[in-house]
Design a protein around this motif. Structure first.
Motif, mmCIF file in Angstrom:
data_model
loop_
_atom_site.group_PDB
_atom_site.id
_atom_site.type_symbol
_atom_site.label_atom_id
_atom_site.label_comp_id
_atom_site.label_asym_id
_atom_site.label_seq_id
_atom_site.Cartn_x
_atom_site.Cartn_y
_atom_site.Cartn_z
ATOM 1 N N UNK A 115 0.798 -1.362 -0.229
ATOM 2 C CA UNK A 115 -0.044 -0.061 -0.058
ATOM 3 C C UNK A 115 0.911 1.256 0.050
ATOM 4 N N UNK A 116 0.421 2.326 -0.404
ATOM 5 C CA UNK A 116 0.940 3.620 -0.369
ATOM 6 C C UNK A 116 1.234 4.120 0.918
ATOM 7 N N UNK A 117 0.150 3.642 2.023
ATOM 8 C CA UNK A 117 0.298 4.027 3.459
ATOM 9 C C UNK A 117 1.046 2.920 4.170
ATOM 10 N N UNK A 118 1.635 3.368 5.122
ATOM 11 C CA UNK A 118 2.560 2.488 6.121
ATOM 12 C C UNK A 118 1.668 1.602 6.668
ATOM 13 N N UNK A 119 2.033 0.280 6.893
ATOM 14 C CA UNK A 119 1.084 -0.664 7.493
ATOM 15 C C UNK A 119 2.228 -1.501 8.645
ATOM 16 N N UNK A 120 1.884 -2.073 9.822
ATOM 17 C CA UNK A 120 2.477 -2.650 10.639
ATOM 18 C C UNK A 120 3.022 -4.086 9.918
ATOM 19 N N UNK A 121 4.514 -4.240 10.068
ATOM 20 C CA UNK A 121 4.820 -5.526 9.568
ATOM 21 C C UNK A 121 5.055 -5.281 7.871
ATOM 22 N N UNK A 122 4.808 -4.257 7.575
ATOM 23 C CA UNK A 122 5.343 -3.787 6.224
ATOM 24 C C UNK A 122 6.926 -3.902 5.808
ATOM 25 N N UNK A 123 7.095 -4.035 4.608
ATOM 26 C CA UNK A 123 8.435 -3.614 4.379
ATOM 27 C C UNK A 123 8.963 -2.265 4.475
ATOM 28 N N UNK A 124 8.089 -1.223 4.374
ATOM 29 C CA UNK A 124 8.668 -0.042 4.758
ATOM 30 C C UNK A 124 8.744 0.089 6.093
ATOM 31 N N UNK A 125 10.010 0.784 6.482
ATOM 32 C CA UNK A 125 10.464 1.196 8.077
ATOM 33 C C UNK A 125 9.914 2.645 8.173
ATOM 34 N N UNK A 126 8.844 2.786 9.019
ATOM 35 C CA UNK A 126 8.495 3.984 9.513
ATOM 36 C C UNK A 126 9.360 4.759 10.579
ATOM 37 N N UNK A 127 9.431 5.868 10.401
ATOM 38 C CA UNK A 127 10.174 6.645 11.275
ATOM 39 C C UNK A 127 9.457 6.895 12.704
ATOM 40 N N UNK A 128 9.905 7.266 13.770
ATOM 41 C CA UNK A 128 9.361 7.386 15.146
ATOM 42 C C UNK A 128 8.181 8.649 14.905
ATOM 43 N N UNK A 129 8.687 9.521 14.309
ATOM 44 C CA UNK A 129 7.550 10.674 14.001
ATOM 45 C C UNK A 129 6.243 10.253 13.236
ATOM 46 N N UNK A 130 6.625 9.463 12.532
ATOM 47 C CA UNK A 130 5.492 8.824 11.409
ATOM 48 C C UNK A 130 4.547 7.705 12.132
ATOM 49 N N UNK A 131 4.816 7.148 13.134
ATOM 50 C CA UNK A 131 4.340 6.025 13.482
ATOM 51 C C UNK A 131 2.734 6.126 13.899
ATOM 52 N N UNK A 132 2.146 7.558 14.146
ATOM 53 C CA UNK A 132 0.806 7.556 14.415
ATOM 54 C C UNK A 132 0.075 7.550 13.043
ATOM 55 N N UNK A 133 0.630 7.553 11.692
ATOM 56 C CA UNK A 133 0.018 6.970 10.694
ATOM 57 C C UNK A 133 -0.274 5.363 10.326
ATOM 58 N N UNK A 134 0.464 4.726 11.505
ATOM 59 C CA UNK A 134 0.095 3.297 11.250
ATOM 60 C C UNK A 134 -1.122 2.860 11.745
ATOM 61 N N UNK A 135 -1.682 3.854 12.818
ATOM 62 C CA UNK A 135 -3.035 3.483 13.363
ATOM 63 C C UNK A 135 -3.897 4.478 13.069
ATOM 64 N N UNK A 136 -3.766 5.348 12.256
ATOM 65 C CA UNK A 136 -4.792 6.658 11.844
ATOM 66 C C UNK A 136 -5.938 5.812 11.188
ATOM 67 N N UNK A 137 -7.112 6.391 11.381
ATOM 68 C CA UNK A 137 -8.281 6.093 10.739
ATOM 69 C C UNK A 137 -8.429 6.359 9.374
ATOM 70 N N UNK A 138 -7.486 7.390 8.908
ATOM 71 C CA UNK A 138 -7.742 7.771 7.596
ATOM 72 C C UNK A 138 -6.704 6.699 6.777
ATOM 73 N N UNK A 139 -5.956 6.045 7.283
ATOM 74 C CA UNK A 139 -4.920 5.114 6.729
ATOM 75 C C UNK A 139 -6.094 4.026 6.120
#
Length: 1453
Positions: free
Chosen positions: A397-421
């Protein structure tokens, strides 16, 4: 490959007109936190347009998580003019015409008319509509057809159209009718344009990749695979038309020897002409490319002179090819694979080459107009590619997901659980799709879209009519068009109407996402359409059943997914029914989803969601129950349970309508692997119904408890939700919204989207109401503060700000009381501005019009720039109009107004009209001030003026045209005086005696009127006389320092029976008494006083007092019996409470002859209460007055009659005298009969109790004795007792009272033996009979005999019975003998309504009503209430237990 024709320099004049914009929302961070709550909040607005755009708060920028290097996809090929429905119809028609002529060996060329290509489809349609070629020629309608096609008249276009029709279309239409063509030739002009057929049906080889476990789009195409022709490479080589495409077609070399048969390989006998049957002249033998049949060129009709170039079809194949039905249209897959980088390079190159400028400089409006021009033309073929429906599960996906290949920076971790993801939104708790276990690509798993310029997505609605949300990660904008859900059927109807040929071959065309139609065309047919440009970082949301389409402005990357909220569930069920009618596959089972949700109803389901599930499940069960009942009536007897939720969707689809079955289905042994839903029970096979088997997932007995669990979960919330929805839809008052919020907080409803919306709406409404109220209050304050001139310090709204605020109020889902006022204010502001501009443009404006504008501005609390100029030019005219207006309205022209107008006029510039108006105003002011002072003096004059004087003054004032308060007050005073005089005259002339209250009120009102009133002195004197009479009566009756009022002394006592009794007893109900008592209650003195005051005459007052007297007698007799029994039967003298001190009796006691209670001598003596010899003694509680003699009372009544005024005390005095006279009459009558003494003697002799005092008995410390002799009750007849009691109650001293008392005392046997002797006592201080007394023994035996005689005569009641009424008139009672014996109350054996009182001291009461009470102890015997001292209220409220049950040792003698 992408091919394009250069854009023409001159665009068509009929350019595309952009539809209106859809709403754009910009949520705050707080609103953005909950996507479903925010979507539910904007839904009332956004669903009216079908689509909306949401801009996230600034700073919300999720990182792009898709693996760019690994993402490879094969795009779809889109030929733009094949997408548009009407254009595709034209292309299909031209392909058929071209094929027809190609099979005839000719090439189709489209002619030009008036320098533009002729629309052969429109020409053919118009000729057919007019009746055909022959009819048009016969009636000469070619000119009419030319006009309909848009050609200018007068240029003989009709003859050209006829020629082209006859040359190109007429042979085809004849062939369609089945006629033989003699000479099918097609002659072309050198200027005609070659037409290259598109061969749309031959290119439908699309097979979408099934990269997901459940590919919803793939399901759509499976039904079409069977009718799509797969084209192989060999076919492409043999059929050049498959590649004939502008910009991509490579012509195949012409055949060197024509289509002649290769004789070198085949023998001549194999090929024979089917016409002549000969195989000779093999060089002229043609071989059909369709069926390989042989024909001589000269045997054909018409004969061919040369071998035709290209493919050739024989007449039989020609008919077969031209009559083939059209196949479904679909997109082709591109021939190459792209990465994001290669696709982007291709897309940018295409756009820059097409528009001849850098991609970022091309305006979006230009791209939009060019797109709709290209899809509507048949002259230009532009091909683009679109990477659509790319599964995010495979490529990321274009959005980050938990356990995905894309490594999320600490400041972007909120996007993992965002309802708009978009990976989270479909499976959130607020989305019902979370209850679907399968991962459905595009619905629960996002799809990726890689677009280029002009790549489009066609008109469609989402699967199951769900919501969809699209996020543009990056790239150029995406243009959207949306249709509201309520207009979906309108759009379908319009497209079917305008392109019926497409829907004939493909009924579910709109579900295939392959067809668009120009929004302008749809809008012209009444379809509402809205558009928007989605830029990178923005969301676009589509609502249920909202058709949407659009195209990409250039290279971009988007991601989309579906979601479903609670409000979608009814739409989802409607969609399943719609799919069933279209025989279309379902993506998931709606019933299965509902049942899974219902299984969680008692644990985790939200209350609001439970309410939605309950409503949907109710519809589901009703339908299922009806269908199963229908199948049962068909004769289906076999049934078995099937675990349909364990089967894949493909194995449980109805073979008729393609619906995914879950709750039930029918199968038959003859058709293994097939099933049908219960809607199509007759469509499975031809077997009998008894062979069918009903497969069910749940029995109805299992389904209903599931729904009950949901109902229990939702019922506490359903009414609230319904109420909220109704109020929000009805736009009711905001107070109801606040009450609903409070109710939700009190009842602790869940924090649902509806509650949040309600809170937000309520808060917005309250804020708007506060602002609106401030505006309205500020308007009034300004008006009175400055008289129309706005305060410079006041911050006023501009007109545009007010208009924006009114628009905001209108958009609120509730009504605000101030909204109509503000809307009216805005309307008046607009009218004012328009009128001001018109009036100020005039050189000599009318003062009336200017004054009207100024008056209008007083109510406009808005900043108006025109006011300053208006005030400058209207200052004098305003003052003159003010003077004129004040003169016209004299009722509002007060002194202050006149002074104010004069003060204002002083500052004006000199003018003749102003000076004359000033003179008139000054004169009027002087006159008004004079009469105001005079009116005040007239009202304050002493002595007061008469009415006639004041009336004369008022006649002079009437001619003054002004508002004079003192004069008006004078007029009101005169009117009051006239009314009072009329009332006083009516009172004097009336036949009734006036009541004191009425007279007092009349006098008090007269004193407040400042006018001389002649009758006032006489009425005042009359009131004084009444007060003097009341004082005289009080001195006569009341004792010194008495706590009683005069009325309380003169009236019978309402509360005579109420004493310090603490025990309450139950009263047997009397049905007759309960049904007959409807009069007013007379329970206290205030009730009696009110009844006397409201009585119309003395007769009604006497009746009221007579009723009170009856209650007094009943209650007092009951009190006497209670006190007597208390002293006689007390078990413990120490527990007994007597006297005013409420202490135990001891020593010398006094017994009251009226209430029969005992009193300590020390408590009552020394206060004029000392007992006198041979006289009755009455306690302080019973002694209410001085009891004056009758000769002192009669003059009071005579003096009151001379005053002729009614008052309660007078009525009470009259009743007292009448009662006294009647009592004297009864005493005289009893004495005259001469039987009273004898009867009483006998009664005492036989029934006196044996507790006569004995001087020999010993006393202890608890003993007490009487210091005053009383008349005993046990031997006294009820008539004598009542006569004696009433004599004591009379507040008048009579000699008959003492005579009766002395007579009864002398007849007492105890009088001859003991005087002032102590009572006999038991060791415990209880009154008891003397055991050694001979008379007591005789009395006991007599009572036993009498008691046994009574028992023999009376029937004992079997159960508690109501009060017994013995009807006897009062007059008969008064004249009856006072010597009634026990035989008077004897009962017959047959009379079950009467019985004997069980009390040995029964007083045998008589009267209209005799109240009984039954013992609630073990004996259950009946007693007269008066005999045991129980009042009616005590009998009703408390249990009564007789002395025999409370003291088993007691013997009733």
């Amino acid at each position: 490959e992408v091919g394009a024709v250069p854009r023409p320099d001159n665009l068509r004049t009929n350019e595309f007109i952009a539809p209106p914009e859809c709403p754009v929302f910009e949520p705050s961070w707080e609103e953005f936190a909950d996507p479903f709550a925010y979507i539910n909040k904007i839904r009332p607005i956004a669903e009216k347009t079908g689509i909306c755009k949401v801009r996230p708060p600034k700073g919300w920028q999720p990182p792009f998580a898709c693996d760019v290097d690994s993402l490879h996809f094969t795009p779809r090929i889109q030929r733009l003019n094949e997408l548009e429905a009407q254009t595709r119809v034209k292309l299909n028609f031209l392909d058929q015409i071209a094929k027809f002529w190609e099979l005839q060996g000719c090439t189709l060329k489209i002619p030009h008319v008036e320098r533009k290509i002729l629309d052969l489809y429109q020409l053919n349609k118009l000729v057919n509509d007019e009746g055909g070629f022959d009819a048009v020629c016969r009636e000469r309608r070619w000119s009419k057809i030319a006009l309909k096609m848009g050609f200018a008249p007068g240029k003989a276009i009709g003859s050209h159209l006829r020629s082209h029709y006859e040359r190109i279309l007429y042979p085809y239409n004849l062939f369609q009718t089945g006629a033989n063509l003699l000479k099918p030739t097609l002659t072309n002009d050198t200027k005609d344009t070659d037409y290259i057929p598109h061969d749309l049906p031959q290119r439908q080889s699309v097979q979408p990749l099934e990269t997901c476990s459940v590919a919803r789009r793939a399901k759509r195409m499976r039904a079409e695979v069977g009718c799509m022709k797969t084209v192989t490479e060999e076919d492409c080589e043999n059929r050049p038309n498959l590649r004939r495409r502008m910009g991509s077609y490579v012509a195949k070399p012409e055949p060197q020897a024509g289509k002649l048969c290769p004789l070198a390989k085949f023998s001549v006998d194999q090929y024979m002409c089917l016409v002549c049957g000969s195989g000779s002249e093999e060089d002229r033998l043609l071989l059909c490319d369709g069926c390989d049949d042989s024909y001589h060129t000269f045997c054909l009709i018409p004969p061919l002179h040369d071998v035709p170039k290209g493919d050739w079809r024989c007449p039989k194949c020609l008919a077969q090819e031209c009559c083939k039905p059209q196949v479904a249209f679909g997109f082709e897959q591109a021939g190459r694979d792209y990465s994001l980088r290669t696709f982007g390079d291709m897309a940018d190159s295409f756009k820059s080459d097409y528009f001849n400028m850098p991609v970022h400089m091309v305006p979006t409006e230009l791209v939009e107009k060019e797109f709709w021009r290209l899809v509507s033309t048949i002259e230009e073929d532009v091909t683009v590619e679109y990477g659509a429906d790319i599964a995010s599960k495979e490529f990321g996906s274009g959005f980050p997901i938990r356990g995905g290949r894309f490594q999320v920076s600490p400041e972007d971790e909120d996007y993992l659980s965002s309802g708009w993801n978009l990976n989270n939104m479909p499976v959130m708790d607020s989305s019902v799709l979370t209850h679907i276990t399968a991962d459905i690509c595009g619905m629960k798993l996002p799809w990726l879209y890689v677009g280029m310029c002009f790549s489009s997505f066609c008109w469609h609605i989402e699967d199951h009519w769900s919501y969809s949300i699209n996020y543009l990660h990056w790239g150029e904008p995406k243009t959207w068009y949306g249709v509201p859900g309520y207009a979906a059927e309108k759009l379908e109807w319009v497209m079917r109407k305008l392109a019926p040929e497409l829907f004939e071959s493909q009924p579910d065309l709109l579900h295939q996402l392959v067809t668009i139609m120009n929004p302008n065309t749809l809008m012209n047919h009444g379809v509402p359409i809205y558009r928007t440009n989605q830029c990178s970082g923005e969301f676009v949301i589509t609502f249920p059943r909202a058709y949407h389409s659009g195209f990409n402005q250039g290279f971009n990357f988007a991601e989309a997914v579906n979601f479903c909220t609670m409000d979608w569930m009814p739409m989802g069920r409607m969609c399943v029914d719609h799919y069933r009618q279209l025989n279309r596959y379902c993506v998931f089972s709606h019933d299965e989803m509902v049942c899974k949700m219902a299984s969680k109803a008692d644990t985790t389901m939200d209350v609001a969601l439970a309410s939605a599930v309950q409503r949907d499940m109710t519809v589901m069960l009703q339908e299922e129950d009806k269908l199963r009942d229908k199948v049962s009536k068909m004769g289906v007897q076999r049934s078995q349970q099937a675990e349909y939720d364990l089967l894949p969707d493909e194995e449980r689809q109805c073979s008729k309508c393609r619906t995914t079955c879950y709750l039930s289905a029918l199968t038959c042994p003859c058709s293994p692997g097939q099933l049908v839903c219960l809607h199509h029970a007759h469509d499975l096979c031809s077997c009998t119904s008894s062979e069918l088997t009903l497969n069910y997932r749940f029995t109805m007995a299992e389904l209903y408890p599931m729904m009950e669990a949901v109902t229990l979960r939702a019922e506490s919330y359903t009414y609230w939700v319904s109420h909220v929805s109704d109020i929000l839809e009805a736009k009711q008052d905001k107070k109801k919204l606040r009450s609903l919020v409070v109710e939700a907080e009190v009842k602790r409803f869940p924090q649902s989207d509806l509650l949040r919306q309600l809170r937000t709406v309520t808060l917005d409404a309250e804020k708007c109401a506060v602002v609106a109220q401030q505006l309205l209050i500020g308007k009034r304050q300004t008006r009175y503060r400055s008289g129309g001139r706005k305060s410079q310090s006041q911050n006023l709204l501009t007109v545009e700000e007010l208009r924006s605020f009114v628009r905001q109020l209108h958009n609120l889902p509730c009504s605000i009381r101030q909204a109509p006022l503000l809307k009216d204010l805005l309307t008046r502001v607009d009218d004012f501005q328009q009128s001001s501009e018109q009036l100020l443009s005039d050189e000599a404006p009318s003062p009336v019009a200017l004054q009207g504008l100024l008056d209008l501005s007083l109510g406009l609390d808005v900043e108006l720039p025109q006011l300053a100029l208006l005030r400058e030019r209207l200052e004098q005219a305003r003052w003159l109009d003010g003077v004129k207006g004040a003169s016209v309205r004299p009722h509002s022209l007060c002194l202050d107004t006149m002074r104010r107008l004069i003060d204002q006029g002083v500052g004006l510039a000199p003018h003749g009209s102003v000076e004359r108006a000033m003179a008139r105003l000054q004169e009027l002011l002087t006159m008004s001030e004079h009469w105001e002072e005079r009116a005040l003096r007239l009202m304050e004059a002493r002595p007061r003026h008469c009415v006639e004087t004041l009336v004369e003054a008022l006649q002079e004032v009437a001619s003054i045209p002004a508002y004079l308060p003192n004069c008006l007050l004078l007029k009101d005073t005169v009117d009051q005086a006239k009314d009072w005089l009329q009332e006083a005259e009516t009172l004097q002339l009336g036949g009734r005696i006036p009541v004191l209250d009425t007279l007092t009120d009349l006098v008090s009102r007269a004193k407040a009127i400042p006018v001389w009133l002649d009758p006032l002195a006489r009425l005042d004197s009359l009131v004084f006389d009444v007060q003097a009479w009341k004082e005289s009566a009080a001195k006569t009756f009341l004792m010194k320092n008495s706590a009683y009022s005069l009325l309380e002394v003169l009236c019978p006592r309402c509360e005579a029976g109420t004493g310090p009794q603490q025990s309450k007893f139950k009263r047997a109900k009397d049905a007759a008494q309960c049904s007959e008592r409807n009069s007013a209650r007379l329970d206290c003195l205030s009730d009696v006083e009110r009844a006397l005051s409201e009585s119309k005459d003395s007769a009604s007052a006497m009746a009221t007092l007579a009723e009170v007297r009856q209650k007094e007698m009943e209650s007092l007799l009951a009190l006497r019996a209670s006190n007597e029994s208390k002293l006689l039967l007390a078990g413990d003298c120490g527990a007994l409470r007597v006297c005013v001190c409420h202490k135990a009796p001891s020593g010398a006691m006094l017994q009251c002859d009226l209430c029969r209670d005992a009193f300590h001598r020390s408590c009552v003596l020394g206060s004029n209460q000392d007992p006198l010899p041979n006289q009755a003694w009455v306690c302080p509680q019973c002694q209410l007055s001085e009891k004056p003699p009758l000769d002192r009372v009669l003059p009071l009544l005579a003096s009151l009659q001379r005053i002729r005024v009614r008052l309660p005390e007078g009525d009470a005095l009259r009743f007292l005298i009448e009662r006294t006279v009647r009592w004297q009459h009864r005493v005289q009558q009893a004495s005259a009969e001469g039987v009273a003494v004898t009867t009483s003697n006998q009664r005492w002799a036989s029934s006196s109790p044996t507790w006569a005092p004995s001087p020999t008995q010993e006393t202890n410390s608890m003993s007490f004795y009487t210091a005053h002799q009383c008349i005993p009750l046990q031997g006294l007849s009820p008539e004598l007792e009542e006569l004696m009691v009433e004599g004591f109650l009379l507040q008048v001293t009579l000699p008959e009272t003492q005579q009766l008392y002395r007579s009864l005392i002398k007849l007492d046997p105890r009088h001859h033996h003991h005087t002032d002797s102590p009572f006999p006592q038991h060791s415990n201080g209880v009154f008891c009979p003397k055991k050694e007394a001979v008379n007591g023994k005789r009395t006991k035996r007599h009572m036993e005999e009498e008691s046994s005689e009574r028992k023999d005569k009376a029937k004992k009641p079997r159960k508690k019975k109501p009060k017994l009424n013995k009807e006897r008139s009062q007059e008969a009672k008064g004249t009856s003998s006072l010597t009634a014996t026990h035989s008077d109350l004897s009962l017959s054996d047959s009379d079950e309504d009467f019985t004997l009182c069980a009390a040995p001291w029964c007083r045998e009461p008589e009267g209209k009503q005799v109240n009984w009470v039954q013992c609630d102890g073990s004996c259950q015997q009946w007693f007269h209430q008066v005999c045991v001292g129980v009042s009616a209220e005590q009998a009703e409220k408390e249990d009564y237990i007789c002395i025999s049950c409370t003291q088993p040792d007691h013997t009733r003698e």
